[in-house]
Design an enzyme around this catalytic site. Sequence first.
Site, PDB file in Angstrom:
ATOM      1  N   GLU A  55      -8.764  13.472  -6.851  1.00 11.18           N
ATOM      2  CA  GLU A  55      -8.878  13.022  -5.467  1.00 11.18           C
ATOM      3  C   GLU A  55      -8.180  11.688  -5.251  1.00 11.18           C
ATOM      4  OE1 GLU A  55     -13.009  14.840  -6.476  1.00 11.18           O
ATOM      5  OE2 GLU A  55     -11.335  13.936  -7.549  1.00 11.18           O
ATOM      6  N   CYS A  81     -17.136  13.042  -7.325  1.00  9.11           N
ATOM      7  CA  CYS A  81     -18.086  12.084  -7.891  1.00  9.11           C
ATOM      8  C   CYS A  81     -18.285  10.947  -6.874  1.00  9.11           C
ATOM      9  CB  CYS A  81     -17.550  11.541  -9.219  1.00  9.11           C
ATOM     10  SG  CYS A  81     -16.135  10.422  -9.026  1.00  9.11           S
TER      11      CYS A  81
END
Length: 148
Positions: A55, A81
């Site tokens: 990401e 996360c």
Amino acid sequence: MDRDSFFMAQALDEAKVSAAMGEVPIGCVIVDEGEIIGRGHNEIESLDSPLAHAEIMALDEAAKKKGRRIGGTLYVTVEPCPMCMGAILNGRIDRLVIGAENPRFGAAGSVVNLAAFRAFNHSVTVRRGVLQGECSELMRTFFKDLRP
């Protein structure tokens, strides 16, 4: 194939790049107005950096094109996360599409839900389970092969 499945398949292609590199197979693409503006795959081991999550790599590429307020839709094969969820919120991503759940570190609802935390000045709409079987299987296979 619907739009979300099409772009999740692109994220899966990125995840396969990670797997081929011996990295945990997570991939990501960011789409704005039907165009991929950022791609990323895990490069944590390769770059020896705890920041090199799929990401973050995709957000960095997209920010170079759009500036820090990226918007658009982020497709990721495994639920982000907390670090990545913070970056997603800071990038003002409008929509997050997730393949597989992350029962250990998931920050979009599995463990904590930073996507809709009311104290933040931005929230992101989340869709879960797009190509979930394929995303989960890639992770299962990677860890099975790693630890026979």
